[in-house]
Design an enzyme around this catalytic site. Sequence first.
Site, PDB file in Angstrom:
ATOM      1  CG  ASN A 177      17.885  24.721  50.215  1.00  0.00           C
ATOM      2  OD1 ASN A 177      18.451  23.878  49.514  1.00  0.00           O
ATOM      3  ND2 ASN A 177      18.602  25.223  51.386  1.00  0.00           N
TER       4      ASN A 177
ATOM      5  NE  ARG B 206      16.999  19.150  45.174  1.00  0.00           N
ATOM      6  CZ  ARG B 206      15.987  20.087  45.414  1.00  0.00           C
ATOM      7  NH1 ARG B 206      14.630  20.023  45.798  1.00  0.00           N
ATOM      8  NH2 ARG B 206      16.489  21.440  45.015  1.00  0.00           N
TER       9      ARG B 206
ATOM     10  CG  HIS C 282      20.494  13.964  39.549  1.00  0.00           C
ATOM     11  ND1 HIS C 282      21.437  15.090  38.660  1.00  0.00           N
ATOM     12  CD2 HIS C 282      20.326  14.636  40.798  1.00  0.00           C
ATOM     13  CE1 HIS C 282      21.391  15.930  39.461  1.00  0.00           C
ATOM     14  NE2 HIS C 282      20.926  15.842  40.562  1.00  0.00           N
TER      15      HIS C 282
ATOM     16  CG  HIS D 172      20.116  20.716  48.971  1.00  0.00           C
ATOM     17  ND1 HIS D 172      19.555  21.813  48.384  1.00  0.00           N
ATOM     18  CD2 HIS D 172      20.208  19.790  48.022  1.00  0.00           C
ATOM     19  CE1 HIS D 172      19.334  21.769  47.291  1.00  0.00           C
ATOM     20  NE2 HIS D 172      20.002  20.421  47.100  1.00  0.00           N
TER      21      HIS D 172
END
Length: 325
Positions: free
Chosen positions: A91, A59, A189, A63
């Site tokens: 975040n 992740r 996910h 990001h």
Amino acid sequence: MTSSIYLFIGLAILYAATADAQLSQSFYAKSCPGGVQAVANVVSAAVRSDRRNAAGLLRLHFHDCFVNGCDGSVLLSSTPGNKAEKDAPPNLSLQGFGIIDQAKAAIERTCPGVFSCSDILALAARDAIATIGGPSWSVPLGRRDGTISRASAASSNLPGDGFSFRQLLQNFNSKGLSQSDLIVLSGAHTIGLTHCSKVTPRIYNFPRSASGADPYLNTTYVREKRGVCPNSASSANKFVALDSSKGGQTFDINYFTNVLDHKAIFKSDDALISTSSGLKQVLDLVRSPSSKFFSQFGLAMQKMGRIQVLTGSQGEIRKVCSKKN
């Protein structure tokens, strides 16, 4: 005006192609031959210690790349005059910064000022997923670190968990990624956690629902999640697995089965099958050997890892990942 727009697009494409051409798997072969292995050693140890770190590192890379490109700007800390990306609302739950710092420190001991933090991020995501039995993929290196990190950019560039399919596709297309990339990368996910505060609105407080639950959701799934997330303020920060099968930390295709069975947490997950083309791709992944998903995921990660990279004399090579030189 039209000719100016086409010239801008053409220059942007040329820049992207030129930057990408400067990336190479052997980039540090002479300048820091042990750097890639040093990252792998730190990451694999951290993930073996706690499998949840795999999702955190994956992740973190995502990001980073979706805000100003894959330049390590998500790692920069805020300063008195600037609120950095890591402190933007989307975040605040990011994890894995300490692992990246450990890898950077290990490399700096033997190759000071050579190996970029953005390359460490790209490698860490790959190594973390491989450590838990997921796919591995080649990571071309040579990215340089950005010097700009603004919270506002994170808030405006990252896709939201309530996005519709159209919003998701527009967001991914703006980064040079396709619909296929969108669906395959959403498969991340299959691992990771979120807070109960992200779940309770759909299982207790859904508007105009007699039961309180979103009628789209599978009733068995609703009961399961209510057992994990009580409808109370005290449970808001409790963690719940995105994919509860196999402990929620196994990288597999079960996420897509969950989407088809209406057992996914986010509305953005549901959106993947809201169009005929999206449904077709998800069905194809579920009906195919997991090796197909693994292969496509690796290719999509390679593509994502090239978004707006800095190369050559652009940016810098940070000595410490959390602050500019």
